[in-house]
Design an enzyme around this catalytic site. Structure first.
Site, PDB file in Angstrom:
ATOM      1  N   THR A  54       0.810  -1.225   0.000  1.00  9.63           N
ATOM      2  CA  THR A  54       0.000   0.000   0.000  1.00  9.63           C
ATOM      3  C   THR A  54       0.840   1.270   0.000  1.00  9.63           C
ATOM      4  OG1 THR A  54      -0.275  -0.332   2.384  1.00  9.63           O
ATOM      5  CG2 THR A  54      -2.045  -1.104   0.979  1.00  9.63           C
ATOM      6  N   THR A  55       0.901   2.024   1.087  1.00  3.43           N
ATOM      7  CA  THR A  55       1.240   3.441   1.018  1.00  3.43           C
ATOM      8  C   THR A  55       2.735   3.732   1.087  1.00  3.43           C
ATOM      9  OG1 THR A  55      -0.859   3.795   2.138  1.00  3.43           O
ATOM     10  CG2 THR A  55       0.604   5.678   1.949  1.00  3.43           C
TER      11      THR A  55
END
Length: 275
Positions: A54-55
């Site tokens: 993800t991030t």
């Protein structure tokens, strides 16, 4: 000595040595099935149940740029891994992070690292920062067929530009899309499911001319904010002692920020928000 191994030749007789400065081009000619985007895939969507990263955020500061990523990987609504690393040194002066299908993303990063090293060995010189970004864009473009079946990888690239006229502004950031488009960003950027929240945080925290220490704090706070609103982003895990990976690229090269420093900062941020 292994049978058939001939040190002076380095390549088997049936394999032509690389004549191109691009290792990816060499693989495409000699063993295309080894490239992530050239493997045959079953019809339809193939991404169900796979691990996704993800991030990741990148932030410029006075004299360089940093990249930071959370440590969570998900598979659907489940946490697949709590300690995955999404940020790496691409070479001595640049950083690369990824979001999307984790297995393919990690393979693309390793291949990109080899691509840059191969170019230096063949040409005897380092690619410019723009050249590195364009090489990575080509690799992502080659993965388009897999991306259309749900196996997308989106990288984030940043580095210290040795050709910059002003060293204080030498930190540069490049983002990409799944079709291989490359775009230079200003000040900060984020990718992954939590990037909307991370960039909203950085919009308030970032200021031009900030020090490396200020940028590190801003990046860790941005990831904390992303984890607060995005279930796929992992915040600092104080119990398991799992903290974001933070790396910087400056005139001294690409370096990982010591985990002890990131841990102390994470504890400060959590404590400040619990008052």
């Amino acid at each position: 000595m292994a049978a058939g191994f001939d040190p002076p030749r380095r390549f088997p007789a049936d394999v032509a040595p690389p004549v191109s400065s691009s290792f990816v081009d060499y693989l495409a000619r000699t063993a295309p099935e080894l490239l992530p985007g050239r493997r045959p895939l079953p019809p339809g969507m193939a991404a169900e149940g796979l691990t996704h990263a993800t991030t990741v955020v990148a932030v410029t500061f006075d004299g360089g740029v940093l990249m930071a990523g959370d440590r969570r990987a998900t598979a659907g609504h489940m946490i697949a891994n709590r300690e995955i690393e999404k940020v790496y040194a691409a070479d001595v002066y640049s950083l690369v992070g990824m979001a999307g299908t984790a297995g393919i993303g990690l393979e693309v990063i390793r291949l990109f690292q080899v691509e840059l090293e191969h170019y230096e060995k063949i040409e005897g010189a380092m690619l410019s920062l723009d050249g590195k970004a364009n090489r990575l864009a080509t690799m992502i473009r080659n993965n388009l067929a897999a991306a259309m079946q749900g196996l997308a990888v989106v990288p984030l690239f940043a580095g210290f530009d040795l050709d910059a006229q002003d060293p204080a502004k030498a930190g540069r950031i490049f983002s990409f899309d799944v079709v291989g488009g490359v775009y230079e960003e200003t000040d900060y950027e984020g990718i992954g499911s939590g990037s909307l929240f991370a960039k909203s945080s950085l919009k308030k925290l970032h200021k031009r001319g900030m020090t490396a220490e200020e940028a590190i704090r801003a990046a860790v706070e941005a990831l904390y904010d992303a984890a607060d609103d995005d279930t796929a982003t992992g915040g600092p895990d104080l119990i398991r002692k799992i903290y974001p990976v933070v790396m910087t690229a400056t005139a001294e090269g690409a370096q990982r920020v010591p985990e002890e420093q990131v841990a102390a900062l994470a504890h400060e941020i959590v404590e400040a928000r619990s008052i």
